[in-house]
Every structure is written in C-alpha cells, then in structure tokens.
Motif scaffolding. Structure first.
Motif, short mmCIF file in Angstrom:
data_model
loop_
_atom_site.label_atom_id
_atom_site.label_comp_id
_atom_site.label_asym_id
_atom_site.label_seq_id
_atom_site.Cartn_x
_atom_site.Cartn_y
_atom_site.Cartn_z
N UNK A 136 -4.06 17.67 29.21
CA UNK A 136 -4.63 17.97 27.76
C UNK A 136 -3.88 17.28 26.68
N UNK A 137 -2.52 16.95 26.99
CA UNK A 137 -1.68 16.41 25.79
C UNK A 137 -1.66 15.03 26.07
N UNK A 138 -2.15 14.25 24.99
CA UNK A 138 -2.25 12.90 25.01
C UNK A 138 -1.04 12.15 24.11
N UNK A 139 -0.69 10.84 24.62
CA UNK A 139 0.43 10.26 23.79
C UNK A 139 0.28 8.84 23.80
N UNK A 140 0.41 8.30 22.79
CA UNK A 140 0.38 6.56 22.81
C UNK A 140 1.77 6.23 23.15
N UNK A 141 1.85 5.14 23.98
CA UNK A 141 3.26 4.55 24.34
C UNK A 141 3.04 3.29 24.28
N UNK A 142 4.13 2.61 23.99
CA UNK A 142 4.61 1.03 23.98
C UNK A 142 5.05 0.57 25.21
N UNK A 143 4.73 -0.58 25.82
CA UNK A 143 5.49 -0.81 27.17
C UNK A 143 5.30 -2.60 26.99
N UNK A 144 6.13 -3.06 28.18
CA UNK A 144 6.24 -4.40 28.46
C UNK A 144 4.79 -5.06 28.76
N UNK A 145 4.26 -4.15 29.71
CA UNK A 145 3.00 -4.65 30.55
C UNK A 145 2.56 -3.67 31.37
#
Length: 288
Positions: free
Chosen positions: A262-271
């Motif tokens: 239910x809990x959504x998140x934005x992440x940054x990543x290498x690829x």
C-alpha cells in the motif's frame, strides 16, 4: 605495491568550470595497476588482490615500473558502454578455467585515468594536468588498455551526452589537483546520472534498516521483488513509515516483516539489472 586511491566527493548537480577537466565515469570497478621489477599485481580500491581475475591485464608489461589508477570495464559491443554486471562476472570468477573462458566471451579493458608512479618517480604531488601529459606519453602495452578521454571546462555539456547514452555519470577534476591518497576531496567530484522508479514497500528488516521494494509483474496481477532500499531515508521518513505500517502487516520470518503493498515510494538508482532488480536504490520520497 598497493597505493590507496584518491576518492571522489559528490557534486549535487552537473557543473561547468574552467578550472576543471571532465571525464565520463566508467561503470566498472576501481583498479590499481602496479608493475615492479617486471611483476604485475592488480588491486581493488580496498586492497584486494585481483590479479588472477584479469590475466589479459596482468600479462602486459610497460617499458618501466609503473603504478596506474583506473577502472576495469567490460564493454558491450552493441552499445560501446561498459556493463557493470559483466564486470562483476569477471571479478567473481576465480578458477583458471572459468577465467580463461570469460576472456573470450567477456574481455576486460583497463581504462586508465591517472599515473601515480613511473620509472622510479612518485608523481602524486604533481598537478593533475602534468600527470595527464606524462600518461599520454606512455605507450600502452596491449589492446586491453585504454586512457579515459576528458574535456576542459564543459561539464554540463558532457553530462548531457552521458544522459543521452544512459552512461553512469561524469567526474570533474581540478586541473591543479595533487593526488590525495586515501581520502575524499572536492578536487575530484562525481555527478551520477541517476534513473528513477516508483515502487511499493512490501516489508522491512527486523534488525538493520532496509525496506523491501516491489513493482507490478508484467501481468499486473501481483508484485515481484525489486530489491532492498537501504539508503536515503532520514529519521522523519522512518518514523512516518513505522507509524502507519502496523495495520498492513501480513506475516514475518526470521529476518523480515511483510506488509501489504500500500505504501509507495520514489527511488533513484544506478539502473535496472538484467534480472529486473534496482541497482543501488536510494529513497527519495513517499508517493501519496
């Protein structure tokens, strides 16, 4: 001999500066190449000997004793870009027959960006551009060696090209910088070309911090695992999460507590890795 490498600080955004040169950041692993009295040893940044993993590098000799700093790369012939997973396949291979087979299917290249010692002289206190001139004058011993290119001043323009080619990022280095062994310095600054993804948090570690991340499967009927978020969340983020997660718990095992997606998140990543996992995900924010 091993020399502790100079480490990169992180710049918050691409920048241009006439006092700096800018290089593409190679997506591989750091390598210190040491040739002394005709014997070559290869070391990772943490002083792990990896000579046997790269015989095509270790078997080549320069005219004089030398210590070099650079990256091991495995270039995808289709894109011309180093593939990190291929590099890790090479690094993790230890048995001679496996290494011999990989030399043919995943050849490695040592991409050099600095010379630290040459022909009995320690060059680390010289300005970077003088070291670059010396490096450019040294003949390379085989096709398994290359020298990273650079441009002067135009870091933002280079970063735009890096983004367009989905490469890892850019490194800016002050032209007058000495080689500062074993420490991070703003004289060398990396700018990562991050990718971004929206994920669902489906669980958390019981001991050290870590949120399980998942994304919808291809049929959208269920979730598939996508990795563990270990970085980026501050105490406020963590408190907000644990304040609302208890009603969502569905079960647990020895290491994890599992929750409804239910809990959504934005992440940054290498690829994304080839197996569909987030590579080095960093929490950015919750999606409400």
């Amino acid at each position: 001999m091993f020399v502790e490498p100079m480490l990169l600080a992180t710049a918050p955004a691409p920048f241009s500066d006439s006092r700096y040169i800018f290089e593409p950041k190679i997506d591989g692993h750091r390598l210190i190449f040491s040739q002394k009295n005709g014997a070559v040893r290869l070391y990772t940044r943490h002083n792990n000997d990896c000579t046997r993993q790269y015989p095509e590098i270790a078997g080549a000799l320069f005219p004089h004793d030398i210590v070099l700093d650079g990256e091991i790369a495995c270039v995808d012939p289709a894109t011309g870009i180093s593939d990190f997973e291929s590099v890790m396949t090479r690094f993790q291979a230890k048995k001679a027959d496996k290494v011999a087979a990989l030399i043919r299917t995943l050849p490695s290249t040592f991409v050099i960006f600095d010379v630290l010692q040459y022909n009995g002289k320690d060059l680390r206190k010289l300005p970077l551009m003088q070291r670059k001139e010396i490096l450019a004058s040294i003949p390379l011993p085989s096709v398994s060696f290359g020298v990273v290119p650079f441009i002067e001043g135009a870091g933002e323009a280079l970063f735009e090209q890096i983004e367009a080619q989905a490469m890892e990022g850019v490194v800016g280095k002050r032209k007058d910088s000495a080689y500062e062994t074993g420490r991070r310095s703003d004289n060398w600054r990396k700018v990562i070309n991050w990718s971004y993804a929206d994920v669902f948090i489906t669980g958390y570690r019981k001991e050290e911090f870590g949120w399980l991340a998942a994304v919808p499967a291809l049929d959208n009927a269920k979730m598939r695992p996508a990795g563990i978020i270990e970085l980026g969340a501050n105490p406020t983020h963590k408190k907000a999460f644990y304040n609302v997660v208890k009603p969502l718990i569905t079960g647990e095992d020895r290491n994890f507590v599992y929750v409804e997606p239910r809990i959504r998140a934005r992440v940054k990543m290498r690829n994304w890795t080839k197996s569909g996992m987030l590579r080095s995900p960093v929490f950015e924010r919750f999606i409400i």
